[in-house]
Structures are given as structure tokens and as C-alpha cells.
Scaffold this active site. Structure first.
Site, short mmCIF file in Angstrom:
data_model
loop_
_atom_site.label_atom_id
_atom_site.label_comp_id
_atom_site.label_asym_id
_atom_site.label_seq_id
_atom_site.Cartn_x
_atom_site.Cartn_y
_atom_site.Cartn_z
N SER A 1 15.65 -12.39 -11.52
CA SER A 1 14.83 -12.93 -10.43
C SER A 1 15.31 -14.34 -10.14
O SER A 1 15.96 -14.97 -11.00
CB SER A 1 13.37 -12.98 -10.89
N TYR B 1 6.65 -14.54 -17.13
CA TYR B 1 7.64 -13.94 -16.24
C TYR B 1 8.90 -14.80 -16.19
O TYR B 1 10.02 -14.30 -16.31
CB TYR B 1 7.02 -13.79 -14.85
P1 NAD Z 1 7.21 -2.57 -8.52
O1 NAD Z 1 5.90 -2.91 -9.14
O2 NAD Z 1 7.26 -2.06 -7.12
O3 NAD Z 1 8.00 -1.53 -9.43
C1 NAD Z 1 8.06 -1.70 -10.82
C2 NAD Z 1 8.50 -0.41 -11.45
O4 NAD Z 1 8.48 -0.57 -12.87
C3 NAD Z 1 7.58 0.78 -11.13
O5 NAD Z 1 8.33 1.96 -11.03
C4 NAD Z 1 6.68 0.82 -12.37
O6 NAD Z 1 6.10 2.11 -12.60
C5 NAD Z 1 7.69 0.46 -13.44
N1 NAD Z 1 7.07 0.00 -14.68
C6 NAD Z 1 6.21 -1.03 -14.86
N2 NAD Z 1 5.86 -1.10 -16.16
C7 NAD Z 1 6.54 -0.12 -16.80
C8 NAD Z 1 6.61 0.33 -18.16
N3 NAD Z 1 5.89 -0.26 -19.14
N4 NAD Z 1 7.39 1.38 -18.46
C9 NAD Z 1 8.11 2.01 -17.49
N5 NAD Z 1 8.08 1.64 -16.19
C10 NAD Z 1 7.32 0.59 -15.86
O7 NAD Z 1 8.10 -3.90 -8.69
P2 NAD Z 1 9.40 -4.42 -7.90
O8 NAD Z 1 8.97 -5.54 -7.04
O9 NAD Z 1 10.18 -3.29 -7.35
O10 NAD Z 1 10.18 -5.09 -9.12
C11 NAD Z 1 11.29 -4.48 -9.74
C12 NAD Z 1 12.04 -5.54 -10.54
O11 NAD Z 1 12.51 -6.55 -9.65
C13 NAD Z 1 11.17 -6.25 -11.57
O12 NAD Z 1 11.91 -6.50 -12.74
C14 NAD Z 1 10.82 -7.55 -10.88
O13 NAD Z 1 10.53 -8.57 -11.79
C15 NAD Z 1 12.09 -7.82 -10.11
N6 NAD Z 1 11.94 -8.72 -8.98
C16 NAD Z 1 11.11 -8.43 -7.95
C17 NAD Z 1 11.01 -9.31 -6.89
C18 NAD Z 1 10.13 -9.05 -5.70
O14 NAD Z 1 9.98 -9.96 -4.86
N7 NAD Z 1 9.56 -7.87 -5.55
C19 NAD Z 1 11.74 -10.50 -6.90
C20 NAD Z 1 12.57 -10.78 -7.96
C21 NAD Z 1 12.66 -9.87 -9.00
#
Ligand code: NAD
Length: 266
Positions: free
Chosen positions: A148, A161
Site C-alpha cells: 500500500s 495497517y
Molecule cells: P477487499 O475488502 O475488497 O478484499 C479483501 C479480500 O481479502 C476479500 O476477498 C476478503 O474475503 C479477503 N480476506 C479478508 N480477510 C481474510 C482472511 N482472514 N482469510 C482469507 N481471506 C481474507 O479489499 P481490497 O481493497 O481489495 O484490498 C486488497 C488488498 O489491497 C489489501 O491487502 C489492501 O490492504 C490492499 N490495498 C487496498 C487499497 C484500496 O484503496 N482499496 C489501497 C492500498 C492497498
């Protein structure tokens, strides 16, 4: 594109947390290039099976699903083992699953700290430990950790985080050095704001707190951090993952690639 011309035909990819958001976008992009897919993440069983079947049909690749809870170390190693057993190997590991919790350090519940570190950081370590022997044995592998902008800079209220994502960037560097001459590369991607369920929950909470509408809150959220007032879409992260699997990225390892609308440029 005929399957013979796709860049990842014959490869197997595991994307953790791919039932939603960025992980699903990455899985789609890898599948479009011909990779067989192991999906993972939480959700309603019927909806996940419908998604699995839709991806298999649309992308014409094998798609499996495993419900491993990544907060449990033995389930993470089991997920890697089951991927290899079901699909015949593991060539591309994308550690994507992540959760968020916001509170000031003085109020941060210890169990939330443990959960964020477990899913966002420790799971990547356990998955890499399980996947590396198979990849080095074959002499080819790609490990891509979805960190991130918060892997590079901090923000208030996100101690667990930010600590986990900085840790993931460090873990990426160590693995890249250890694996430098094995054919396995290890990189991190550092997205800025991507509009997914994880961010939607933060927008909803803020709109309720401020008595504001979602569009106003979206603009405020973006412009506080990013010079470019625009959300990244999951497919753009997927495109970068596909590039990291390509021949052109052969010597690209140990890097943290920002796709953040300029967030960390200042
Ligand atoms: P999201 O909540 O849409 O998806 C997260 C996924 O992880 C889902 O499929 C959920 O079921 C799964 N998950 C959560 N806990 C779990 C567990 N204990 N075991 C198995 N699966 C699990 O989130 P997102 O926004 O798509 O984020 C995905 C990644 O990208 C994360 O690591 C997040 O930190 C990172 N990220 C997101 C953003 C953003 O702006 N959305 C920015 C930077 C980084």
C-alpha cells in the site's frame, strides 16, 4: 486471443483474498493471460461458486476456490499445498488479502492489532515459506505482495495497517535478496486509493460521521492524500501484476512499485 499466444498459459496462480476488490481484478487479469487460478477469500458460498464458474467459462482456464482463513498459519500453508495438488503446481503467488481497522494507538484493541498483522503481514510470510521450495525447484516463480502507499508513509489511526504494510515491503526486499539467482522474483505493489469494498466501508463511515454525501466524501478522501483526484481501478493493479510476470521484468526484484496517483511523490 488463442490460448497458445497467452503469456501465462500453463502457469498456475494463487491470489489470496480474490473473492472481492483488488484480488478479484488481479485474478481476472492473470486468467486473461491463460493462468489457471486458485481463488481464496470470504463470502457467501453460492456467490463464490457462481464467480468461480463465471471466471472458468469466460477466461477458459481452470479455476478452483479454497476457503482458507489467512489469519491461521496452518491454513495458509495448507492453501499453498492444496493449490499445487489441485492445479499441478504454483508459479505465481499474489499475497493480496488484507483487512483494515482504524483507531488511535491509545484506543486500538489488541485483538484488532493481532488480526491486522496476521492477515496483512504474517500470512504473506507463511505463504512464501510454503511456496518457495516448489518455485526454486522449477527455476521460475513470481511472488507479488500487495502492500500500500501505507507501506511507504504513515497516516493517523492506522497503526496496525501501516506497520503491517511497512513490514510487507521489508519482507519483499529480504525474499528478493535471498532468491536473487533462483529465477524467482519478489516485488511489492503499493496502491493509493482503489475503490473496493474495503474503501467503501471507510467512505460510508465517514459520510455518516460527517453527515455528508458519498460523492463529497470521495473527493475529500482522495484530495487529502493524492495529487491525482482519481481512484485506481483493480484491473490496473492486475495489469501491473501481469507485467511483473512477463519476460521484460526478469531483473525487476525487491522493488516497491507505487500506483498511487502521486500520493508518495511529495
Ligand atoms: P477487499 O475488502 O475488497 O478484499 C479483501 C479480500 O481479502 C476479500 O476477498 C476478503 O474475503 C479477503 N480476506 C479478508 N480477510 C481474510 C482472511 N482472514 N482469510 C482469507 N481471506 C481474507 O479489499 P481490497 O481493497 O481489495 O484490498 C486488497 C488488498 O489491497 C489489501 O491487502 C489492501 O490492504 C490492499 N490495498 C487496498 C487499497 C484500496 O484503496 N482499496 C489501497 C492500498 C492497498
Amino acid at each position: 486471443m488463442a490460448s497458445g499466444t497467452k503469456s501465462l498459459s500453463g502457469k498456475v496462480a494463487l491470489v489470496t483474498g480474490s473473492t472481492s476488490g483488488i484480488g478479484l481484478g488481479i485474478a481476472r487479469c492473470l486468467g486473461e493471460q491463460g493462468a489457471d487460478l486458485m481463488l481464496n477469500g470470504f463470502g457467501e458460498a453460492g456467490a463464490i461458486e457462481a464467480l468461480r464458474a463465471e471466471l472458468a467459462r469466460d477466461l477458459d482456464v481452470r479455476v478452483e476456490y479454497d476457503s482458507a482463513d489467512l489469519a491461521q498459519p496452518t491454513q495458509v500453508s495448507g492453501l499453498v499445498r492444496r493449490t499445487a495438488a489441485a492445479l499441478g503446481g504454483l508459479d505465481v503467488l499474489v499475497n493480496n488479502a488484507g483487512i483494515q481497522y482504524t483507531a488511535e494507538i491509545k484506543d486500538f484493541p489488541v485483538e484488532r492489532w493481532d488480526a491486522v498483522i496476521a492477515v496483512n503481514l504474517s500470512a504473506a510470510f507463511h505463504a512464501m515459506q510454503a511456496a518457495i521450495p516448489g518455485m526454486t525447484g522449477k527455476g521460475w516463480g513470481r511472488i507479488i505482495n500487495i502492500a500500500s502507499a501505507h507501506g511507504l508513509v504513515g497516516s493517523a489511526q492506522k497503526s496496525a495497517y501501516v506497520a503491517a504494510k511497512h513490514g510487507l515491503v521489508g519482507l519483499t526486499k529480504v525474499a528478493a535478496i535471498e532468491l536473487a539467482n533462483t529465477g524467482v522474483t519478489v516485488n511489492a505493489i503499493c496502491p493509493g486509493w482503489v475503490l473496493t469494498p474495503l474503501v467503501q466501508a471507510q467512505l460510508d463511515a465517514r459520510a455518516a460521521r460527517e453527515g455528508s454525501d458519498i460523492e463529497t466524501v470521495k473527493r475529500a478522501l482522495l484530495s487529502e492524500k493524492q495529487p491525482m483526484v482519481e481512484f485506481t481501478v483493480p484491473e490496473s493493479i492486475g495489469g501491473l501484476v501481469v507485467f511483473l510476470c512477463s519476460g521484460a521484468s526478469r531483473t525487476l526484484t525487491g522493488s516497491s512499485l507505487s500506483m498511487d496517483g502521486g500520493w508518495t511523490a511529495g
